[in-house]
Design a protein around this motif. Structure first.
Motif, PDB file in Angstrom:
ATOM      1  N   LEU A  51     -31.887  32.501 -14.699  1.00 45.31           N
ATOM      2  CA  LEU A  51     -30.995  31.921 -15.717  1.00 45.31           C
ATOM      3  C   LEU A  51     -30.641  32.968 -16.769  1.00 45.31           C
ATOM      4  N   ALA A  52     -31.648  33.696 -17.247  1.00 44.22           N
ATOM      5  CA  ALA A  52     -31.412  34.717 -18.280  1.00 44.22           C
ATOM      6  C   ALA A  52     -30.505  35.826 -17.763  1.00 44.22           C
ATOM      7  N   GLU A  53     -30.709  36.234 -16.526  1.00 52.01           N
ATOM      8  CA  GLU A  53     -29.902  37.312 -15.945  1.00 52.01           C
ATOM      9  C   GLU A  53     -28.435  36.901 -15.807  1.00 52.01           C
TER      10      GLU A  53
ATOM     11  N   GLN B 189     -29.483  22.255  -2.172  1.00 51.85           N
ATOM     12  CA  GLN B 189     -28.436  21.631  -2.997  1.00 51.85           C
ATOM     13  C   GLN B 189     -29.000  21.205  -4.348  1.00 51.85           C
ATOM     14  N   TRP B 190     -30.184  20.633  -4.327  1.00 50.87           N
ATOM     15  CA  TRP B 190     -30.795  20.167  -5.579  1.00 50.87           C
ATOM     16  C   TRP B 190     -31.075  21.349  -6.508  1.00 50.87           C
ATOM     17  N   VAL B 191     -31.624  22.428  -5.961  1.00 51.00           N
ATOM     18  CA  VAL B 191     -31.937  23.590  -6.784  1.00 51.00           C
ATOM     19  C   VAL B 191     -30.660  24.194  -7.364  1.00 51.00           C
ATOM     20  N   VAL B 192     -29.628  24.342  -6.541  1.00 49.29           N
ATOM     21  CA  VAL B 192     -28.366  24.890  -7.032  1.00 49.29           C
ATOM     22  C   VAL B 192     -27.809  24.009  -8.146  1.00 49.29           C
ATOM     23  N   ARG B 193     -27.800  22.706  -7.932  1.00 51.10           N
ATOM     24  CA  ARG B 193     -27.261  21.800  -8.953  1.00 51.10           C
ATOM     25  C   ARG B 193     -28.071  21.850 -10.239  1.00 51.10           C
ATOM     26  N   ALA B 194     -29.391  21.921 -10.119  1.00 55.88           N
ATOM     27  CA  ALA B 194     -30.230  21.999 -11.320  1.00 55.88           C
ATOM     28  C   ALA B 194     -29.954  23.288 -12.086  1.00 55.88           C
ATOM     29  N   MET B 195     -29.864  24.407 -11.379  1.00 55.63           N
ATOM     30  CA  MET B 195     -29.610  25.687 -12.047  1.00 55.63           C
ATOM     31  C   MET B 195     -28.213  25.703 -12.670  1.00 55.63           C
ATOM     32  N   VAL B 196     -27.222  25.191 -11.957  1.00 55.61           N
ATOM     33  CA  VAL B 196     -25.859  25.120 -12.498  1.00 55.61           C
ATOM     34  C   VAL B 196     -25.831  24.235 -13.742  1.00 55.61           C
ATOM     35  N   SER B 197     -26.545  23.132 -13.707  1.00 54.87           N
ATOM     36  CA  SER B 197     -26.590  22.245 -14.879  1.00 54.87           C
ATOM     37  C   SER B 197     -27.181  22.960 -16.083  1.00 54.87           C
TER      38      SER B 197
ATOM     39  N   GLU C 231     -36.037  24.504 -21.052  1.00 60.86           N
ATOM     40  CA  GLU C 231     -35.569  24.760 -19.695  1.00 60.86           C
ATOM     41  C   GLU C 231     -36.737  24.929 -18.725  1.00 60.86           C
ATOM     42  N   ARG C 232     -37.770  25.632 -19.160  1.00 66.14           N
ATOM     43  CA  ARG C 232     -38.949  25.797 -18.298  1.00 66.14           C
ATOM     44  C   ARG C 232     -39.586  24.445 -17.997  1.00 66.14           C
ATOM     45  N   ALA C 233     -39.633  23.578 -18.987  1.00 66.16           N
ATOM     46  CA  ALA C 233     -40.207  22.248 -18.775  1.00 66.16           C
ATOM     47  C   ALA C 233     -39.371  21.459 -17.769  1.00 66.16           C
ATOM     48  N   MET C 234     -38.061  21.550 -17.877  1.00 65.83           N
ATOM     49  CA  MET C 234     -37.195  20.844 -16.930  1.00 65.83           C
ATOM     50  C   MET C 234     -37.366  21.399 -15.516  1.00 65.83           C
TER      51      MET C 234
ATOM     52  N   LEU D 217     -39.564  22.332  -9.412  1.00 64.61           N
ATOM     53  CA  LEU D 217     -40.734  22.815  -8.684  1.00 64.61           C
ATOM     54  C   LEU D 217     -41.334  21.792  -7.724  1.00 64.61           C
ATOM     55  N   PRO D 218     -41.397  20.508  -8.084  1.00 56.17           N
ATOM     56  CA  PRO D 218     -41.973  19.562  -7.113  1.00 56.17           C
ATOM     57  C   PRO D 218     -41.245  19.552  -5.773  1.00 56.17           C
TER      58      PRO D 218
END
Length: 196
Positions: A100-102, A156-164, A176-179, A185-186
């Motif tokens: 995310l930072a990059e 798909q879920w990971v991409v959507r979460a990162m995009v969000s 963000e780390r908590a989210m 991660l689960p």
């Protein structure tokens, strides 16, 4: 200069040259403001040549996003091998946070997540070209026994979460780390997570 393009027999090299040229355009004009004619001019080729490699803007976007996602992951993870004998949760959380930072500090990537480009990013987040690459190269590394269709859905879920998180950033890195810890991660790490 068009003759130089037509003489090339390596399509990959030509496509990479086009994708390299489009980076600066995205910074200068925003993603939505870049047309195919401008891409051709920046790449030094004709529009006909451009369309030979990318049938439309969506195909260009998918190719650019896929390439940049792979390069970004390689940059972030190059010096940090996956911990074979230790629980991977904290390592993975650090890597997702660093991704995310990059993105945010790389101008030609950050521009994608400005509000004016939200529709384009939403389409790309659900694009098979981007998601399939993520599932093949990333998700299966954490869930090797996961069938390909399920890995694709996790991807798909990971991409959507990162995009969000990139489009609508939280109150800070801790939030963000908590989210990521609670909602991403689960699915990546917990073998008990049911994915139909």
């Amino acid at each position: 200069m068009t003759g130089d393009w037509l003489a090339r027999d390596r399509a990959e090299l030509a496509a990479e040259r086009i994708l390299d040229a489009v980076r600066e355009l995205f910074i200068d004009k925003g993603v939505a403001g870049v047309g195919m004619a401008e891409v051709a001019d920046a790449a030094g080729c004709s529009r006909a040549t451009l369309y030979r490699y990318f049938e439309n803007r969506q195909a260009l976007y998918v190719a650019f996003a896929g390439r940049e996602a792979r390069q970004l992951a390689q940059r972030v993870w190059r010096d940090r091998p996956f911990p074979v004998h230790a629980p991977p949760a904290e390592w993975l959380l650090d890597m997702l946070t660093e991704l995310l930072a990059e993105v945010r500090k790389t101008p030609y990537l950050a521009v994608w997540f400005e509000p004016s480009n939200a529709g384009i990013v939403a389409q790309l987040a659900d694009s098979p070209g981007v998601v399939d690459a993520l599932a093949a190269n990333f998700v299966v590394g954490f869930r090797p026994g996961l069938p390909a269709p399920a890995a694709r859905r996790v991807g798909q879920w990971v991409v959507r979460a990162m995009v969000s998180l990139l489009t609508l950033p939280g109150a800070g890195e801790d939030e963000e780390r908590a989210m990521l810890r609670n909602f991403v991660l689960p699915f990546l790490l917990d073998g008990r997570t049911v994915i139909d």
